[in-house]
Write a protein that holds these residues in place. Sequence first.
Motif, PDB file in Angstrom:
ATOM      1  N   ARG A 275       0.266 -11.414 -21.532  1.00 11.20           N
ATOM      2  CA  ARG A 275       0.065 -11.166 -20.101  1.00 11.20           C
ATOM      3  C   ARG A 275       1.127 -12.088 -19.127  1.00 11.20           C
ATOM      4  N   GLU A 276       2.127 -11.725 -18.723  1.00 13.33           N
ATOM      5  CA  GLU A 276       3.050 -12.433 -18.073  1.00 13.33           C
ATOM      6  C   GLU A 276       2.497 -13.278 -16.855  1.00 13.33           C
ATOM      7  N   ALA A 277       2.380 -14.395 -16.810  1.00 16.81           N
ATOM      8  CA  ALA A 277       1.700 -15.380 -15.813  1.00 16.81           C
ATOM      9  C   ALA A 277       2.691 -16.620 -15.328  1.00 16.81           C
ATOM     10  N   LEU A 278       2.609 -16.917 -14.256  1.00 16.63           N
ATOM     11  CA  LEU A 278       3.434 -18.076 -13.556  1.00 16.63           C
ATOM     12  C   LEU A 278       2.369 -19.275 -13.037  1.00 16.63           C
ATOM     13  N   PRO A 279       2.953 -20.496 -13.235  1.00 19.95           N
ATOM     14  CA  PRO A 279       1.950 -21.586 -12.381  1.00 19.95           C
ATOM     15  C   PRO A 279       2.246 -21.912 -11.260  1.00 19.95           C
ATOM     16  N   TYR A 280       1.419 -22.230 -10.229  1.00 15.60           N
ATOM     17  CA  TYR A 280       1.659 -22.696  -8.934  1.00 15.60           C
ATOM     18  C   TYR A 280       0.716 -23.553  -8.300  1.00 15.60           C
ATOM     19  N   HIS A 281       0.988 -24.927  -8.186  1.00 17.23           N
ATOM     20  CA  HIS A 281       0.275 -25.829  -7.711  1.00 17.23           C
ATOM     21  C   HIS A 281       1.233 -26.848  -6.987  1.00 17.23           C
ATOM     22  N   ALA A 282       0.780 -27.920  -6.063  1.00 15.97           N
ATOM     23  CA  ALA A 282       1.482 -28.844  -5.081  1.00 15.97           C
ATOM     24  C   ALA A 282       2.017 -29.782  -6.131  1.00 15.97           C
ATOM     25  N   GLY A 283       1.651 -30.105  -7.314  1.00 15.85           N
ATOM     26  CA  GLY A 283       2.320 -31.182  -8.239  1.00 15.85           C
ATOM     27  C   GLY A 283       3.696 -30.586  -8.909  1.00 15.85           C
ATOM     28  N   LEU A 284       3.895 -29.339  -8.821  1.00 13.92           N
ATOM     29  CA  LEU A 284       5.045 -28.687  -9.265  1.00 13.92           C
ATOM     30  C   LEU A 284       6.421 -29.161  -8.524  1.00 13.92           C
ATOM     31  N   PRO A 285       7.699 -29.094  -8.930  1.00 11.85           N
ATOM     32  CA  PRO A 285       8.706 -29.487  -8.075  1.00 11.85           C
ATOM     33  C   PRO A 285       8.699 -28.158  -7.083  1.00 11.85           C
ATOM     34  N   ALA A 286       9.150 -28.547  -5.832  1.00 15.08           N
ATOM     35  CA  ALA A 286       9.390 -27.563  -5.055  1.00 15.08           C
ATOM     36  C   ALA A 286      10.100 -26.416  -5.330  1.00 15.08           C
ATOM     37  N   GLU A 287      11.448 -26.577  -6.010  1.00 14.90           N
ATOM     38  CA  GLU A 287      12.306 -25.603  -6.548  1.00 14.90           C
ATOM     39  C   GLU A 287      11.385 -24.633  -7.464  1.00 14.90           C
ATOM     40  N   VAL A 288      10.644 -25.155  -8.358  1.00 18.40           N
ATOM     41  CA  VAL A 288       9.841 -24.397  -9.361  1.00 18.40           C
ATOM     42  C   VAL A 288       8.922 -23.731  -8.550  1.00 18.40           C
ATOM     43  N   ARG A 289       8.046 -24.208  -7.661  1.00 20.45           N
ATOM     44  CA  ARG A 289       7.257 -23.342  -6.797  1.00 20.45           C
ATOM     45  C   ARG A 289       7.818 -22.152  -6.107  1.00 20.45           C
ATOM     46  N   GLU A 290       8.934 -22.475  -5.532  1.00 21.83           N
ATOM     47  CA  GLU A 290       9.725 -21.445  -4.954  1.00 21.83           C
ATOM     48  C   GLU A 290      10.117 -20.422  -5.743  1.00 21.83           C
ATOM     49  N   ALA A 291      10.644 -20.667  -6.847  1.00 20.65           N
ATOM     50  CA  ALA A 291      11.044 -19.817  -7.850  1.00 20.65           C
ATOM     51  C   ALA A 291       9.952 -18.877  -8.264  1.00 20.65           C
ATOM     52  N   ASN A 292       8.666 -19.444  -8.577  1.00 20.02           N
ATOM     53  CA  ASN A 292       7.646 -18.588  -9.026  1.00 20.02           C
ATOM     54  C   ASN A 292       7.110 -17.758  -7.868  1.00 20.02           C
ATOM     55  N   GLN A 293       7.255 -18.210  -6.606  1.00 17.16           N
ATOM     56  CA  GLN A 293       6.502 -17.478  -5.745  1.00 17.16           C
ATOM     57  C   GLN A 293       7.618 -16.230  -5.394  1.00 17.16           C
ATOM     58  N   ASP A 294       8.915 -16.707  -5.497  1.00 18.94           N
ATOM     59  CA  ASP A 294       9.774 -15.467  -5.212  1.00 18.94           C
ATOM     60  C   ASP A 294       9.716 -14.559  -6.406  1.00 18.94           C
ATOM     61  N   ARG A 295       9.595 -14.788  -7.495  1.00 15.52           N
ATOM     62  CA  ARG A 295       9.219 -14.188  -8.640  1.00 15.52           C
ATOM     63  C   ARG A 295       7.903 -13.004  -8.651  1.00 15.52           C
ATOM     64  N   PHE A 296       6.919 -13.680  -8.220  1.00 15.96           N
ATOM     65  CA  PHE A 296       5.690 -13.037  -8.034  1.00 15.96           C
ATOM     66  C   PHE A 296       5.934 -12.039  -6.845  1.00 15.96           C
ATOM     67  N   ILE A 297       6.518 -12.318  -5.888  1.00 19.71           N
ATOM     68  CA  ILE A 297       6.579 -11.413  -4.581  1.00 19.71           C
ATOM     69  C   ILE A 297       7.337 -10.279  -4.835  1.00 19.71           C
ATOM     70  N   LYS A 298       8.695 -10.419  -5.562  1.00 17.07           N
ATOM     71  CA  LYS A 298       9.629  -9.480  -5.953  1.00 17.07           C
ATOM     72  C   LYS A 298       9.271  -8.708  -7.121  1.00 17.07           C
ATOM     73  N   GLY A 299       8.472  -9.194  -8.273  1.00 16.68           N
ATOM     74  CA  GLY A 299       8.071  -8.468  -9.405  1.00 16.68           C
ATOM     75  C   GLY A 299       6.977  -7.415  -9.453  1.00 16.68           C
ATOM     76  N   GLU A 300       6.680  -6.885 -10.610  1.00 19.47           N
ATOM     77  CA  GLU A 300       5.712  -5.961 -10.526  1.00 19.47           C
ATOM     78  C   GLU A 300       4.927  -6.528 -11.770  1.00 19.47           C
ATOM     79  N   GLY A 301       3.514  -6.469 -11.376  1.00 13.12           N
ATOM     80  CA  GLY A 301       2.517  -6.714 -12.797  1.00 13.12           C
ATOM     81  C   GLY A 301       2.727  -8.086 -13.034  1.00 13.12           C
ATOM     82  N   LEU A 302       3.087  -9.045 -12.302  1.00 13.47           N
ATOM     83  CA  LEU A 302       2.838 -10.546 -12.669  1.00 13.47           C
ATOM     84  C   LEU A 302       1.702 -11.026 -12.082  1.00 13.47           C
ATOM     85  N   VAL A 303       1.104 -12.160 -12.810  1.00 13.09           N
ATOM     86  CA  VAL A 303      -0.169 -12.932 -12.470  1.00 13.09           C
ATOM     87  C   VAL A 303       0.240 -14.205 -12.139  1.00 13.09           C
ATOM     88  N   MET A 304      -0.138 -14.585 -10.893  1.00 11.47           N
ATOM     89  CA  MET A 304       0.174 -15.916 -10.298  1.00 11.47           C
ATOM     90  C   MET A 304      -1.180 -16.775 -10.641  1.00 11.47           C
TER      91      MET A 304
END
Length: 641
Positions: A275-304
């Motif tokens: 199951r494709e999943a991405l992590p998100y928390h305040a300890g991740l680098p800002a660019e990683v958080r932004e990239a993961n959030q962007d993938r989640f918003i633009k993707g289909e079927g992703l789990v954040m």
Amino acid sequence: MDSLFSFPSRATSPAPGPDGSGLDAALSALRTVFGYAAFRGQQADIIDHVVRGGDALVLMPTGGGKSLCYQIPALVRDGVTVVVSPLIALMRDQVTALRELGVRAAFLNSSLGAAEAREVERDMVRGDLDLVYIAPERLVTPRFLDLLDRTKLALFALDEAHCVSQWGHDFRPEYLQLSILHERHPDVPRIALTATADVQTRNEIKEKLGLTEARVFLSSFDRPNITYRVVPKKSERQQMLAFLNENHGEDAGIVYCLSRNKVEETAAWLNAQGREALPYHAGLPAEVREANQDRFIKGEGLVMVATVAFGMGIDKPNVRFVCHLDLPKSLEAYYQETGRAGRDGLPANAWMAYGMADVVMLRQMLEQSEAGDSHRRVERGKLEAMLGYCESSGCRRQVLLNYFNETLAKPCGNCDTCLEPVATWDGTIAAQKALSAVYRTGQRYGAGHLIDVLLGNPTEKVVQQAHDALKTYGVGKELAKAEWQSVYRQLVANGFLTVDLEGYGGFRLTDAGVAVIKGQRTVRLRKDPVQERRRNVHDALRRQSGRGGSSFSTGGGSSGGGRATLSAADDALWHALRDCRTELAKEQGVPPYVIFHDSTLLEMVHQRPLTPDAFARLPGVGSRKLDRYAAAFLDVIHEHG
């Protein structure tokens, strides 16, 4: 796609009538720009009040249409509407969506270069914008306040207004300075909006934003399209995966965890399970958080998989589930987090696994915090309300709404306790045994050791402490370990036991618990469900039609937001339409829902329009989207005729 600084012509709407009413103009904008035939709930009253120049405090659940309450006045009133928004991602997404509709919108935040920011500022002064989104930190700077003095202003919209409260989820000190807007521009109306605010937070919003004279619009907090479920923790990841596989095989959703480590471990585990999943928390680098959030918003079927650092301002409407692997700190937090599911009004699930360890951890975090006594007292009360919700044997929606001082006359028919009513039993004797074990072992131990004593398990710890010689040793063999875990969980939730956070973290008796041991009080306990079964959310919504039903009209079941009952031919069309939407979104670099919401795609499936005129009558199809997208989607529908 138009560039950020190449604006379409202003959406045309008739001006307000001579009596000051803007409803005709507002309804025209709703139809021609946003593609909807009628307002919902209190939207018409709110918009009319604001268009006339009145201040408003709007409390409306996520997915209830708050944004329209300031976006349409922005099109009807003369001048620029300034929207205060706390998150860069939210500004970007809302501006993208508005520009797809032909609305002249822009944002000012740190993601823009100096030249880009100056161009937006010039467009404000020239009156070439309908809406400008800005962070509170920039708004209160002398430079921007001077810019406002040189701009013709239509409205101030203060989004996510609960941030003004020290009890809010994402406290932003700059929100406290927003009263300066009224001081400098007393004739410009203001509208403050939030999806989540208990009575205390509402009063703080009014006081600290200077909105004590504003008209308050309080909508129902009910989200009838969300099915609420709480399960006792056993192996929560496996429990969650089984639930997702059965109900949400291809859907996007959010999984909340309390710690950063658990977020990363859970995301990795889900990926290992396919199951494709991405992590998100305040300890991740800002660019990683932004990239993961962007993938989640633009993707289909992703789990954040995320901590509470993720979510506020997420505009993705087709989040079909929100899961909690740890207990939220309050019902307010739970309501806000689960409210990110089903923003499009289609069926969605809120699933939570809950155990005693959650209670202990949250209480430890609370007692170890540096907050003052008054704040901790408030937070303790909120945690107790959260526990009561988890252990309720009645309708969960009634408990949840009651927390917001809203009464639901009868059970909702769309939560686990309504769909599969929970049995209760006279647990007085079991409670006396459990409480006696706490007392006789010195009020120093947690549930695991106490259950060993009750079951007569001669563990090393039991023998070493001579607890195998106690009168309570082995007196609880009539219940299994899991049942005793449920007993102790409920005794804590109902106030018969408390957790000693200053000592060993064990249970301590309360006065109410002592009364039970002495036979002065009886105790009724709920029986945990033996197993979960798949439920059809849409059927549940039909059963609750006696209290107003749901806010959507498409058919379907719990899986896939209303798609479970589609025929094979309709399902093929659904996937083809979604593929078409994805391709268009990729071409333009926008999230798929900006093209059309799932609810609009489902209407295409059900209505199968074959001409532009028929396509124009679909909900969510305004004039600009009709021009840009009708041909592509009509081709798909014809191919599946």
